[in-house]
Design an enzyme around this catalytic site. Structure first.
Site, PDB file in Angstrom:
ATOM      1  N   ARG A   1      53.226  52.744  50.238  1.00  0.00           N
ATOM      2  CA  ARG A   1      52.496  53.948  50.640  1.00  0.00           C
ATOM      3  C   ARG A   1      51.154  54.082  49.913  1.00  0.00           C
ATOM      4  NH1 ARG A   1      55.989  59.148  50.323  1.00  0.00           N
ATOM      5  NH2 ARG A   1      57.230  58.050  48.754  1.00  0.00           N
TER       6      ARG A   1
ATOM      7  N   ARG B   1       2.199  39.963  20.275  1.00  0.00           N
ATOM      8  CA  ARG B   1       1.614  40.379  21.537  1.00  0.00           C
ATOM      9  C   ARG B   1       0.224  39.770  21.673  1.00  0.00           C
ATOM     10  NH1 ARG B   1       1.204  46.558  19.332  1.00  0.00           N
ATOM     11  NH2 ARG B   1      -0.719  46.358  18.157  1.00  0.00           N
TER      12      ARG B   1
ATOM     13  N   GLY C   1      67.431  47.315  44.573  1.00  0.00           N
ATOM     14  CA  GLY C   1      67.835  48.586  44.010  1.00  0.00           C
ATOM     15  C   GLY C   1      67.692  48.638  42.506  1.00  0.00           C
TER      16      GLY C   1
ATOM     17  N   GLY D   1      57.977  52.680  35.844  1.00  0.00           N
ATOM     18  CA  GLY D   1      56.559  52.426  35.638  1.00  0.00           C
ATOM     19  C   GLY D   1      55.639  53.314  36.440  1.00  0.00           C
TER      20      GLY D   1
END
Length: 448
Positions: free
Chosen positions: A15, A420, A80, A104
């Site tokens: 489901r 730079r 089962g 669980g």
């Protein structure tokens, strides 16, 4: 008497409409099965066995991540609950204490409830609850001689269906009792399955004692659909928020703070609105987390402040009085006492010494496309805004990097590093360039 846990986690959960095993869907940033294991930890069990079936390899990986000592039994066919427990029993050979069977997909059973089950003197003890709407739950049949049996709804008579004392499915029994009774369980029922619930009637038929321990209905909530998972998340977050407040945490808007199963927060911590905790977060007393932060796998020490709009990823370690500001991301990095990272920065795979200041726009360039490399910044250093630290690289104690630098070589202690291009100024060139571009744009419009 020692305790062992058997956690049933073999079902597919059709489901849920998912390829993922049902027990691996996440609640509070943890798989459902981890919640059952976490509740059982309070009993300090000697053995833990998880029964897996659908997606067994995935389930085993998740279980081992949470509890490396847990053992996995395989239920190849889902015949089962009684059959599932029987698959686990060989892994409990030599164990003579009490066995508690959990599920669980039932995440809310409290440790206090499990302690009551463990303390029961009966050979078989079942966890029950008074249901507001008994629906299709199994019914607990208690007669003049005490607890007699459990009847599944589909096998119950009309009279038995009027009973509101319902079965949670959780059972505690001595290992000796399980070994004696499980082989005798039959499957002569509407589903053709071996029900663990039949163990009560089997115990009574042999003169063994059975009793019911009850708990609030919400503890027995099982997850079977996505809608139930969403409702469970809401219930989990409500519990965690209340627990945090009871433990001395201030939340300015509790309904917007989302916790994980293992979130640990000390007293006098302040949490702003819209904060999300992933797994593995520890926050020590007196820290503050501002609005719109996402944290996982990190440790924040006393007096530290984080945010707003900050992200701490796994391996982030913040020492006392560290400040991590807005739009800062920290991953697998250690920030020593008093470090300040104000804004717009990425620190990945880095170690930053105490009282160092990291300027805006700083990036540790830690990945070369194949490997991660580490950046080390000493104490009392100053990293100028927009510095690119190309790892592996070290910046020494008290060193400084100029704004806009790309640092590709180690910087000695006390040194200043530039990385730079030199700025050049061409007078009048901008005006000339703009004139050319305007003329070109006008020409293009005429041509159109």
């Amino acid at each position: 008497m020692g305790i062992a846990l058997i956690v049933l986690a073999a079902g597919q959960g059709t489901r849920m409409n998912s390829d993922l095993p049902k027990v691996l869907h996440r609640l509070g940033a943890a798989p459902l099965v981890a919640h059952a294991l976490a509740a059982g930890r309070a009993l300090e069990p000697e053995r833990v066995v998880v029964v897996a079936g659908h997606g067994a390899a995935q389930v085993e990986k998740a279980v081992k991540a949470f509890d490396p000592e847990a053992e996995i039994a395989i239920q190849a066919e889902q015949l089962g609950t009684g059959h599932a427990v029987a698959q686990a029993m060989p892994l409990l050979d030599g164990f003579e204490g009490k066995v508690i069977v959990l599920y669980g997909d039932t995440p809310f059973i409290r440790p206090e409830t499990l302690e009551a089950l463990a303390a029961s003197a009966a050979e078989v003890t079942v966890l029950g609850f008074e249901a507001a709407d008994p629906g299709r739950y199994g019914r607990l049949i208690v007669g003049t001689d005490g607890f007699e049996k459990i009847v599944e709804f589909k096998d119950a008579t009309d009279e038995e269906r009027l009973i509101t004392l319902c079965n949670s499915g959780v059972v505690a029994a001595t290992a000796e009792t399980l070994r004696a009774l499980l082989p005798g369980l039959g499957n002569d029922n509407a589903a053709g399955e071996y029900y663990l619930t039949d163990i009560v009637a089997a115990a009574r038929s042999k003169g063994l004692s059975a009793e019911v321990v009850t708990c609030p209905e919400e503890e027995t909530l099982g997850i079977n659909t996505r809608a139930e998972l969403a409702r469970a998340e809401a219930l989990f977050q409500t519990r965690m928020r209340a627990e945090a407040q009871d433990n001395g945490v201030t939340m300015t808007d509790p309904s917007t703070v989302y916790f994980a199963l293992d979130t640990w927060i000390g007293r006098d911590v302040t949490l702003g609105p819209n904060i999300v905790f992933g797994p593995g977060v520890t926050i020590e007393s007196g820290a503050a987390i501002e609005a719109f932060c996402h944290l996982e796998g990190c440790h924040i020490s006393a007096g530290a402040t984080v945010g707003p709009f900050a992200r701490l990823r796994p391996g982030a370690e913040l020492a006392e009085d560290v400040h991590v500001g807005n739009f800062v991301e920290v991953k697998n990095s250690t920030l020593a006492e008093g470090v300040k990272v104000g804004h717009l920065t990425y620190l990945g795979d880095a170690d930053v010494g105490e009282h160092t200041n990291i300027g805006a726009g700083t990036v540790t360039c830690n990945y070369d496309g194949f490997f991660k490399h580490r950046t080390v910044i000493g104490a009392n250093a100053f990293i100028g805004s927009d510095t690119m630290l190309v790892a592996p690289v070290t910046v020494g104690d008290g060193a400084l990097t100029a704004s806009g630098s790309a640092i590709t070589e180690d910087v000695p202690a006390g040194a200043m590093a530039f990385g730079r291009a030199r700025q050049a100024v061409k007078p009048g060139l901008a005006t000339k360039l703009f004139e050319v571009l305007r003329a070109k744009k006008a020409s293009m419009k005429k041509g159109a």
